[in-house]
Scaffold this motif. Structure first.
Motif, PDB file in Angstrom:
ATOM      1  N   LEU A 185       2.716   8.217  -6.548  1.00 48.33           N
ATOM      2  CA  LEU A 185       2.328   6.817  -6.365  1.00 48.33           C
ATOM      3  C   LEU A 185       1.107   6.780  -5.461  1.00 48.33           C
ATOM      4  CD1 LEU A 185       5.755   5.068  -5.571  1.00 48.33           C
ATOM      5  CD2 LEU A 185       4.481   4.908  -7.717  1.00 48.33           C
ATOM      6  N   ARG A 186       0.173   5.922  -5.799  1.00 47.69           N
ATOM      7  CA  ARG A 186      -1.049   5.857  -5.016  1.00 47.69           C
ATOM      8  C   ARG A 186      -1.415   4.397  -4.745  1.00 47.69           C
ATOM      9  NH1 ARG A 186      -4.916  10.149  -4.597  1.00 47.69           N
ATOM     10  NH2 ARG A 186      -4.131  11.335  -6.354  1.00 47.69           N
ATOM     11  N   ASP A 187      -1.287   4.013  -3.489  1.00 43.40           N
ATOM     12  CA  ASP A 187      -1.750   2.704  -3.037  1.00 43.40           C
ATOM     13  C   ASP A 187      -1.240   1.551  -3.912  1.00 43.40           C
ATOM     14  OD1 ASP A 187      -3.041   1.136  -1.209  1.00 43.40           O
ATOM     15  OD2 ASP A 187      -4.945   1.132  -2.306  1.00 43.40           O
ATOM     16  N   VAL A 188       0.059   1.485  -4.058  1.00 42.95           N
ATOM     17  CA  VAL A 188       0.682   0.449  -4.881  1.00 42.95           C
ATOM     18  C   VAL A 188       1.096  -0.741  -4.009  1.00 42.95           C
ATOM     19  CG1 VAL A 188       2.692  -0.094  -6.321  1.00 42.95           C
ATOM     20  CG2 VAL A 188       1.487   2.083  -6.615  1.00 42.95           C
ATOM     21  N   HIS A 238       0.815  -1.225   0.000  1.00 41.91           N
ATOM     22  CA  HIS A 238       0.000   0.000   0.000  1.00 41.91           C
ATOM     23  C   HIS A 238       0.847   1.273   0.000  1.00 41.91           C
ATOM     24  CE1 HIS A 238      -3.677  -2.267   0.403  1.00 41.91           C
ATOM     25  NE2 HIS A 238      -3.097  -2.998   1.336  1.00 41.91           N
ATOM     26  N   VAL A 239       1.810   1.333  -0.887  1.00 41.02           N
ATOM     27  CA  VAL A 239       2.711   2.492  -0.914  1.00 41.02           C
ATOM     28  C   VAL A 239       2.107   3.657  -1.704  1.00 41.02           C
ATOM     29  CG1 VAL A 239       4.890   3.355  -1.892  1.00 41.02           C
ATOM     30  CG2 VAL A 239       4.875   1.265  -0.503  1.00 41.02           C
ATOM     31  N   SER A 240       2.071   4.814  -1.034  1.00 41.38           N
ATOM     32  CA  SER A 240       1.750   6.064  -1.721  1.00 41.38           C
ATOM     33  C   SER A 240       2.907   7.012  -1.499  1.00 41.38           C
ATOM     34  CB  SER A 240       0.470   6.687  -1.152  1.00 41.38           C
ATOM     35  OG  SER A 240      -0.638   5.855  -1.422  1.00 41.38           O
ATOM     36  N   LYS A 241       3.165   7.834  -2.499  1.00 40.67           N
ATOM     37  CA  LYS A 241       4.212   8.836  -2.347  1.00 40.67           C
ATOM     38  C   LYS A 241       3.723  10.146  -2.936  1.00 40.67           C
ATOM     39  CE  LYS A 241       8.144  10.757  -1.551  1.00 40.67           C
ATOM     40  NZ  LYS A 241       8.571  10.972  -0.150  1.00 40.67           N
ATOM     41  N   SER A 242       3.698  11.176  -2.111  1.00 42.67           N
ATOM     42  CA  SER A 242       3.284  12.472  -2.646  1.00 42.67           C
ATOM     43  C   SER A 242       4.429  13.459  -2.553  1.00 42.67           C
ATOM     44  CB  SER A 242       2.056  12.989  -1.897  1.00 42.67           C
ATOM     45  OG  SER A 242       2.388  13.244  -0.558  1.00 42.67           O
ATOM     46  N   PHE A 243       4.423  14.400  -3.472  1.00 42.88           N
ATOM     47  CA  PHE A 243       5.388  15.502  -3.448  1.00 42.88           C
ATOM     48  C   PHE A 243       4.595  16.779  -3.272  1.00 42.88           C
ATOM     49  CE2 PHE A 243       7.506  12.339  -6.240  1.00 42.88           C
ATOM     50  CZ  PHE A 243       8.660  12.153  -5.504  1.00 42.88           C
ATOM     51  N   ARG A 244       5.211  17.725  -2.591  1.00 42.42           N
ATOM     52  CA  ARG A 244       4.565  19.034  -2.491  1.00 42.42           C
ATOM     53  C   ARG A 244       5.050  19.879  -3.644  1.00 42.42           C
ATOM     54  NH1 ARG A 244       1.701  19.862   1.727  1.00 42.42           N
ATOM     55  NH2 ARG A 244       1.791  18.273   3.362  1.00 42.42           N
ATOM     56  N   MET A 268      11.746   1.639  -3.223  1.00 45.25           N
ATOM     57  CA  MET A 268      12.239   0.290  -2.979  1.00 45.25           C
ATOM     58  C   MET A 268      13.678   0.315  -2.493  1.00 45.25           C
ATOM     59  SD  MET A 268      10.339  -1.413  -6.246  1.00 45.25           S
ATOM     60  CE  MET A 268      11.567  -2.535  -6.670  1.00 45.25           C
ATOM     61  N   ALA A 269      14.468   1.237  -3.052  1.00 46.74           N
ATOM     62  CA  ALA A 269      15.892   1.315  -2.701  1.00 46.74           C
ATOM     63  C   ALA A 269      16.133   2.091  -1.407  1.00 46.74           C
ATOM     64  CB  ALA A 269      16.662   1.952  -3.846  1.00 46.74           C
ATOM     65  N   GLY A 270      15.064   2.652  -0.857  1.00 46.25           N
ATOM     66  CA  GLY A 270      15.221   3.396   0.397  1.00 46.25           C
ATOM     67  C   GLY A 270      15.739   4.815   0.207  1.00 46.25           C
ATOM     68  N   ILE A 271      15.790   5.282  -1.030  1.00 48.21           N
ATOM     69  CA  ILE A 271      16.248   6.644  -1.305  1.00 48.21           C
ATOM     70  C   ILE A 271      15.129   7.635  -1.014  1.00 48.21           C
ATOM     71  CG2 ILE A 271      16.940   8.199  -3.184  1.00 48.21           C
ATOM     72  CD1 ILE A 271      18.441   5.772  -4.362  1.00 48.21           C
ATOM     73  N   LEU A 272      13.895   7.193  -1.255  1.00 48.50           N
ATOM     74  CA  LEU A 272      12.733   7.995  -0.888  1.00 48.50           C
ATOM     75  C   LEU A 272      11.934   7.232   0.163  1.00 48.50           C
ATOM     76  CD1 LEU A 272      11.256   9.225  -4.318  1.00 48.50           C
ATOM     77  CD2 LEU A 272      12.448  10.611  -2.610  1.00 48.50           C
ATOM     78  N   GLN A 273      11.313   7.987   1.050  1.00 44.37           N
ATOM     79  CA  GLN A 273      10.464   7.410   2.071  1.00 44.37           C
ATOM     80  C   GLN A 273       9.020   7.489   1.598  1.00 44.37           C
ATOM     81  OE1 GLN A 273      12.333   6.190   4.466  1.00 44.37           O
ATOM     82  NE2 GLN A 273      10.483   5.191   5.264  1.00 44.37           N
ATOM     83  N   PRO A 274       8.286   6.375   1.554  1.00 46.11           N
ATOM     84  CA  PRO A 274       6.878   6.478   1.148  1.00 46.11           C
ATOM     85  C   PRO A 274       6.106   7.407   2.085  1.00 46.11           C
ATOM     86  CG  PRO A 274       7.554   4.169   1.279  1.00 46.11           C
ATOM     87  CD  PRO A 274       8.671   4.983   1.853  1.00 46.11           C
ATOM     88  N   THR A 275       5.123   8.114   1.554  1.00 43.44           N
ATOM     89  CA  THR A 275       4.270   8.976   2.371  1.00 43.44           C
ATOM     90  C   THR A 275       3.386   8.106   3.260  1.00 43.44           C
ATOM     91  OG1 THR A 275       4.260  10.525   0.533  1.00 43.44           O
ATOM     92  CG2 THR A 275       2.648  10.898   2.266  1.00 43.44           C
ATOM     93  N   SER A 276       2.895   7.006   2.680  1.00 46.17           N
ATOM     94  CA  SER A 276       2.219   5.999   3.501  1.00 46.17           C
ATOM     95  C   SER A 276       2.492   4.628   2.903  1.00 46.17           C
ATOM     96  CB  SER A 276       0.717   6.281   3.573  1.00 46.17           C
ATOM     97  OG  SER A 276       0.164   6.218   2.287  1.00 46.17           O
TER      98      SER A 276
END
Ligand SMILES: Nc1ncnc2c1ncn2[C@@H]1O[C@H](COP(=O)(O)OP(=O)(O)OP(=O)(O)O)[C@@H](O)[C@H]1O
Ligand SMILES: [Mg+2]
Length: 407
Positions: A43-46, A9-15, A73-81
Motif C-alpha cells: 500500500l502506498r499513500d492511501v 496516508h497509509v503505506s504498508k511495506s513488507f520485507r 483497518m481492522a488493526g491486524i496489521l500496523q501501517p508502516t506509515s
C-alpha cells in the motif's frame, strides 16, 4: 455526515527476500545476505474516509492491496506509515475462518469468536439461536469446525460477525464463497444493515454487487488509489482497463475454412462511424465486412455470429434472412450489418463471419473469431444472462408504498 473510518496516508511495506539465483544448487548453497532483503510496498499513500451509513466498495486486481488495506483497518496489521482511525464499533470478516479454533466445536467457536468481537457471554447466549439459524448449520454445530467445508466456515463466521451488532462491518470477499442462497441472504442482511444506518466496507471481485450495492468505491492498483467515486463509473473504467490489459496480453486465435473463391479480408466494428473494440448496451453498432473475390459468385449469402466469449451464441443473422442477396459479386466490396440498440449485456464477446452460397451449404469462407470485442454497461444494468429483454417494471396495489429511499 459523520466520518466512521479515516484512512490517512497509509503505506504498508513488507520485507521480502529477493530470490536472485540461477540454479537450484545456488539456491541451496547461497547464504542470505542483508542486501537481498527488499522492501515491497503493498500500500502506498492511501487516504480516504468512510462516512456513516454508506456502503463503500474496494475493487482492484489480485495483489493490488485490498486485503492488506482491510487488515490495516481492522488493526491486524500496523501501517508502516500513516494512520487509521475507527470511530465506531467494528466487526471484520477477513480471512477464511480467522479467529476459529479448528479443534473446538461450532458452538464453542461461536462463543469464542463473539467474545473476541466484544460481546458478553450473556448477550451471546441470547443470540445463539439466531446465529446458528442464520448459518444454517444447526445439525453440525456440535462437530469440531475442522470437519467443516470452507463454505461452512464462512457461513458460521459471517453469522457471528453480523450478529455481534457492529456499527461498521468490513468484509473481504465473502460473497465468493458459499452457495447462491447464502449469498442472497448475506446481501439481504447488508441491505438491512444499510437501512439501519450502519456502515459497510466491502472488498469484492463481483462488479455487479459493487455497482448495485455500494454508494461509493475506490479502485486500488499496485497499492495506490487509481480511482474513486461513483461505483458505476468506477466499475466501467476498471472493467475497460482490465479488458484492455487482457487484450494486450493475448489476442484471440482466428481460424478460417471454406473453398476461398470469395473471402472476408477485414472486419470492422463501428460505433458512430468510428472503429472500436468495445460497445455499450444500447449502442447502434455497424459490423463492416470487406470482401474480395477472384471470380464471379452467384447469389452469395453473408452471415455473422455473435456469441459470449467461450459461451452461448447470442445471434446469427444472415443477409438472406432480410432478402439482401445480390445476383452476382465479382471483385471487392463491403457489407454492412447494422445492429440497432444492441441488447448484449457486459462481458467479452466474439464475432464469426461466413460467406456461403444461396443454399447455405457450400461455405466459401468462414472465419471463427474474426474479431473479439467487449460490451460495457450502457443504459441497462443487468449483469447476468446473455442479453437484456429491456424490462420495465410496474408495481401496483393499495399495499405498495412510494419509492424506497435506497434507490
Ligand atoms: N504478509 C505478507 N508478506 C509479504 N507480502 C505480502 C504479505 N501480505 C500481502 N503481501 C503482498 O502484498 C500484495 C497485496 O496483497 P493483498 O493480499 O492485499 O492483495 P489483494 O488485493 O487482497 O489480492 P486478492 O484480490 O488476490 O485477494 C501482494 O503482492 C502480496 O503478495
Ligand atoms: Mg485479498
Amino acid at each position: 455526515m459523520a466520518s466512521v473510518l479515516t484512512v490517512d496516508h497509509v503505506s504498508k511495506s513488507f520485507r521480502t527476500q529477493a530470490e536472485r539465483v540461477n540454479s537450484l544448487k545456488e539456491l541451496v548453497t547461497k547464504r542470505r545476505r542483508n542486501s537481498d532483503v527488499e522492501e515491497f510496498f503493498a500500500l502506498r499513500d492511501v487516504s480516504f474516509e468512510v462516512t456513516e451509513g454508506e456502503a463503500f466498495g474496494v475493487i482492484g486486481h489480485n495483489g493490488s492491496g485490498k486485503s492488506t488495506l482491510l487488515k490495516c483497518m481492522a488493526g491486524i496489521l500496523q501501517p508502516t506509515s500513516g494512520s487509521v482511525a475507527v470511530q465506531k464499533r467494528m466487526s471484520a470478516l477477513l480471512e477464511l475462518g480467522a479467529g476459529f479454533h479448528p479443534e473446538l466445536t461450532g458452538r464453542d467457536n461461536v462463543f469464542l469468536n463473539a467474545a473476541i468481537l466484544g460481546m458478553a457471554r450473556r448477550e451471546i447466549a441470547a443470540r445463539f439461536d439466531e446465529i446458528v439459524d442464520f448459518s444454517g448449520l444447526a445439525e453440525f454445530i456440535d462437530e469440531p469446525v475442522k470437519t467443516y467445508s470452507s463454505g461452512m466456515y464462512v457461513r458460521l463466521a459471517f453469522a457471528v460477525a453480523i450478529n455481534v451488532d457492529p456499527e461498521l462491518l468490513i468484509i473481504d470477499e465473502i460473497l465468493a464463497v458459499g452457495d447462491v442462497t447464502f449469498q442472497q441472504r448475506c446481501m439481504q442482511k447488508f441491505v438491512e444493515f444499510r437501512e439501519q444506518g450502519r456502515t459497510i466496507v466491502l472488498v469484492t471481485h463481483d462488479m455487479g454487487s459493487v455497482r448495485n450495492f455500494c454508494d461509493r468505491a475506490i479502485w486500488l492498483e499496485h497499492g495506490e488509489i487509481a480511482g474513486r467515486g461513483d461505483p458505476t463509473d468506477l466499475v466501467d473504467t476498471y472493467t475497460e482497463k482490465m479488458l484492455a490489459d487482457a487484450a494486450d496480453g493475448q489476442a484471440m486465435q482466428s481460424t478460417r475454412r471454406g473453398s476461398g473463391e470469395i473471402r472476408v479480408e477485414e472486419v470492422e466494428l463501428l460505433v458512430d462511424g468510428q472503429p472500436t473494440t468495445h460497445v455499450r448496451t444500447g449502442d447502434t453498432v455497424v459490423v463492416r465486412l470487406h470482401f474480395a473475390s477472384d471470380e464471379t459468385i452467384e447469389n452469395p449469402v453473408f452471415a455473422i455470429t455473435i456469441g459470449r466469449l467461450g459461451g452461448a451464441i447470442v445471434t446469427f443473422p444472415s443477409s438472406r434472412d432480410t432478402g439482401e442477396v445480390p445476383a452476382t459479386i465479382s471483385g471487392s466490396g463491403t457489407v454492412e450489418v447494422r445492429l440497432a440498440d444492441i441488447a448484449l449485456i457486459p462481458g467479452p464477446h466474439v464475432l464469426h463471419t461466413e460467406v456461403t452460397g444461396f443454399g447455405r451449404q457450400h461455405v466459401f469462407d468462414h472465419i471463427q473469431n474474426a474479431v473479439s470485442f467487449d460490451v460495457l454497461a450502457g443504459d441497462v444494468r443487468e449483469t447476468a444472462g446473455i442479453m437484456t429483454m429491456r424490462p420495465t417494471w410496474a408495481l401496483s396495489g393499495p399495499g405498495v408504498s412510494g419509492p424506497s429511499p435506497l434507490v
